[in-house]
Design a protein around this motif. Structure first.
Motif, PDB file in Angstrom:
ATOM      1  N   ARG A 129       0.836  -1.218   0.000  1.00  0.00           N
ATOM      2  CA  ARG A 129       0.000   0.000   0.000  1.00  0.00           C
ATOM      3  C   ARG A 129       0.866   1.262   0.000  1.00  0.00           C
ATOM      4  NH1 ARG A 129      -4.531   0.831   4.462  1.00  0.00           N
ATOM      5  NH2 ARG A 129      -2.792   0.439   5.885  1.00  0.00           N
ATOM      6  N   TRP A 130       0.441   2.243  -0.769  1.00  0.00           N
ATOM      7  CA  TRP A 130       1.021   3.581  -0.747  1.00  0.00           C
ATOM      8  C   TRP A 130      -0.118   4.558  -0.497  1.00  0.00           C
ATOM      9  CZ3 TRP A 130       6.240   4.818  -1.186  1.00  0.00           C
ATOM     10  CH2 TRP A 130       7.085   3.728  -1.446  1.00  0.00           C
ATOM     11  N   THR A 131       0.131   5.520   0.388  1.00  0.00           N
ATOM     12  CA  THR A 131      -0.921   6.438   0.832  1.00  0.00           C
ATOM     13  C   THR A 131      -0.515   7.875   0.509  1.00  0.00           C
ATOM     14  OG1 THR A 131      -1.417   4.901   2.646  1.00  0.00           O
ATOM     15  CG2 THR A 131      -2.245   7.131   2.887  1.00  0.00           C
ATOM     16  N   CYS A 132      -1.504   8.673   0.126  1.00  0.00           N
ATOM     17  CA  CYS A 132      -1.212  10.064  -0.263  1.00  0.00           C
ATOM     18  C   CYS A 132      -1.040  10.946   0.973  1.00  0.00           C
ATOM     19  CB  CYS A 132      -2.335  10.532  -1.174  1.00  0.00           C
ATOM     20  SG  CYS A 132      -2.934  12.175  -0.970  1.00  0.00           S
ATOM     21  N   ARG A 133       0.012  11.738   0.959  1.00  0.00           N
ATOM     22  CA  ARG A 133       0.387  12.563   2.108  1.00  0.00           C
ATOM     23  C   ARG A 133      -0.683  13.622   2.407  1.00  0.00           C
ATOM     24  NH1 ARG A 133       4.530  11.259   5.431  1.00  0.00           N
ATOM     25  NH2 ARG A 133       6.115  11.096   3.813  1.00  0.00           N
ATOM     26  N   MET A 141       0.796  -0.952  -5.082  1.00  0.00           N
ATOM     27  CA  MET A 141       1.780  -0.957  -6.172  1.00  0.00           C
ATOM     28  C   MET A 141       1.431  -1.956  -7.272  1.00  0.00           C
ATOM     29  SD  MET A 141       5.095  -2.433  -4.284  1.00  0.00           S
ATOM     30  CE  MET A 141       5.255  -4.112  -3.761  1.00  0.00           C
ATOM     31  N   VAL A 142       0.645  -2.993  -6.966  1.00  0.00           N
ATOM     32  CA  VAL A 142       0.236  -3.967  -7.992  1.00  0.00           C
ATOM     33  C   VAL A 142      -1.259  -3.867  -8.294  1.00  0.00           C
ATOM     34  CG1 VAL A 142       0.106  -6.430  -8.565  1.00  0.00           C
ATOM     35  CG2 VAL A 142       2.052  -5.560  -7.242  1.00  0.00           C
ATOM     36  N   PHE A 143      -2.098  -3.838  -7.261  1.00  0.00           N
ATOM     37  CA  PHE A 143      -3.549  -3.953  -7.453  1.00  0.00           C
ATOM     38  C   PHE A 143      -4.222  -2.646  -7.844  1.00  0.00           C
ATOM     39  CE2 PHE A 143      -2.766  -7.156  -3.878  1.00  0.00           C
ATOM     40  CZ  PHE A 143      -2.505  -8.189  -4.778  1.00  0.00           C
ATOM     41  N   ALA A 149       4.521   6.729 -10.584  1.00  0.00           N
ATOM     42  CA  ALA A 149       5.000   6.151  -9.325  1.00  0.00           C
ATOM     43  C   ALA A 149       5.291   7.245  -8.295  1.00  0.00           C
ATOM     44  CB  ALA A 149       6.267   5.333  -9.573  1.00  0.00           C
ATOM     45  N   GLY A 150       4.790   7.054  -7.094  1.00  0.00           N
ATOM     46  CA  GLY A 150       5.124   7.959  -5.993  1.00  0.00           C
ATOM     47  C   GLY A 150       4.316   9.241  -5.928  1.00  0.00           C
ATOM     48  N   ILE A 151       3.366   9.424  -6.890  1.00  0.00           N
ATOM     49  CA  ILE A 151       2.591  10.681  -6.943  1.00  0.00           C
ATOM     50  C   ILE A 151       1.092  10.350  -6.938  1.00  0.00           C
ATOM     51  CG2 ILE A 151       2.123  12.769  -8.328  1.00  0.00           C
ATOM     52  CD1 ILE A 151       4.991  12.786  -7.636  1.00  0.00           C
ATOM     53  N   CYS A 152       0.324  11.077  -6.128  1.00  0.00           N
ATOM     54  CA  CYS A 152      -1.127  10.851  -6.066  1.00  0.00           C
ATOM     55  C   CYS A 152      -1.806  11.348  -7.340  1.00  0.00           C
ATOM     56  CB  CYS A 152      -1.705  11.565  -4.846  1.00  0.00           C
ATOM     57  SG  CYS A 152      -3.493  11.406  -4.728  1.00  0.00           S
TER      58      CYS A 152
END
Ligand code: AP5
Ligand code: MG
Length: 222
Positions: A129-133, A141-143, A149-152
């Motif tokens: 999981r990656w979450t927006c600041r 990253m997969v689903f 990458a790395g940006i909302c």
């Protein structure tokens, strides 16, 4: 009458993802206890300083402060027509307090969709999981990868990995969930509010099943 929907499910089941989509579709406020705590930690408020240690080690924040925080949030103007609750309640005292506060607001818990996902899949989801600041928008990253990458996608802010998404803390959160929160499914089942939703499908299918599981009163009772 205001409409209140409680999303139940283990860490990583997709509560935040679905709450974002469904609250927009129904025009209801999305009230996430975890998001409110993280906002307070970011701003280093008194509440944030108190909650930080509990959250980073995957323990629950004490009931009294959590209940007061949610009561204050639900009394705001954007909740006059109801709310979609994500991450609250998590203990029997929180559930009882919610019943009392909603009665004071002239409503009740209308429906409790329980998003079910098995444990191995939860770990896969949380570790990617990656979450927006800025606003807490959720990616995987997969689903469910962001376009860049790395940006909302929504607000262009940086994506980060939550401190409590480390493998060790995830295991502890899942344990805490089964010990302290899973019993709530019985509480709501007895009251006839629980509906089970298969969370082990893609995001669109889970949304469709979730919407289909809501009573008409929850969809257009406003
Ligand atoms: P909180 O923020 O509520 O965390 P949580 O309950 O552990 O749940 P998560 O946010 O981890 O998972 P989610 O179900 O929202 O899944 P998501 O949609 O992100 O709470 C954090 C902490 O705050 C707690 O540990 C506690 O310390 C404290 N706290 C909060 N509320 C409290 C309370 N009431 N009382 C006391 N303490 C409290 O999805 C996960 C990942 O999967 C994402 O990467 C997503 O892209 C992906 N995904 C989502 N759906 C799918 C799908 N269908 N298929 C594939 N991938 C998917
Ligand atoms: Mg969440």
């Amino acid at each position: 009458m205001p409409v209140y929907i409680v999303l139940l499910g283990p860490p990583g089941a997709g509560k935040g993802t679905q709450a974002g989509i469904v609250s927009e579709k129904l025009g209801l406020a999305h009230v996430s206890s975890g998001d409110i705590f993280r906002e307070n930690i970011k701003n280093q408020t008194e509440l944030g300083k108190l909650a930080e240690g509990f959250i980073n080690r995957g323990a629950l924040v004490p009931d009294d402060v959590t209940i007061d925080m949610i009561r204050e949030r639900l009394s705001r103007a954007d909740c006059l027509r109801g709310a979609l609750l994500d991450g609250y309640p998590r203990t029997p005292p929180q559930a009882e307090a919610l019943d009392h506060m909603l009665a004071n607001f002239g409503g009740k818990v209308d429906v409790v969709p329980y998003i079910q996902v098995d444990e191995a899949e939860l770990v896969n989801r949380l570790s990617g999981r990656w979450t927006c600041r800025a606003e807490g928008h959720i990616y995987h990253m997969v689903f469910n990868p962001p376009k860049q990458a790395g940006i909302c996608d929504v607000d262009g802010s940086e994506l980060y990995q939550r401190e409590d998404d480390s493998r060790e803390t995830v295991q502890h959160r899942i344990h805490v969930y089964f010990e302290q929160t899973a019993p709530l499914s019985e509480y709501y089942r007895k009251q006839g509010q629980l509906v089970e939703v298969n969370g082990a499908q893609n995001i669109e299918k889970v949304t469709a099943d979730l919407l289909a599981a809501l009573p008409e009163s929850a969809k257009n009772g406003r």
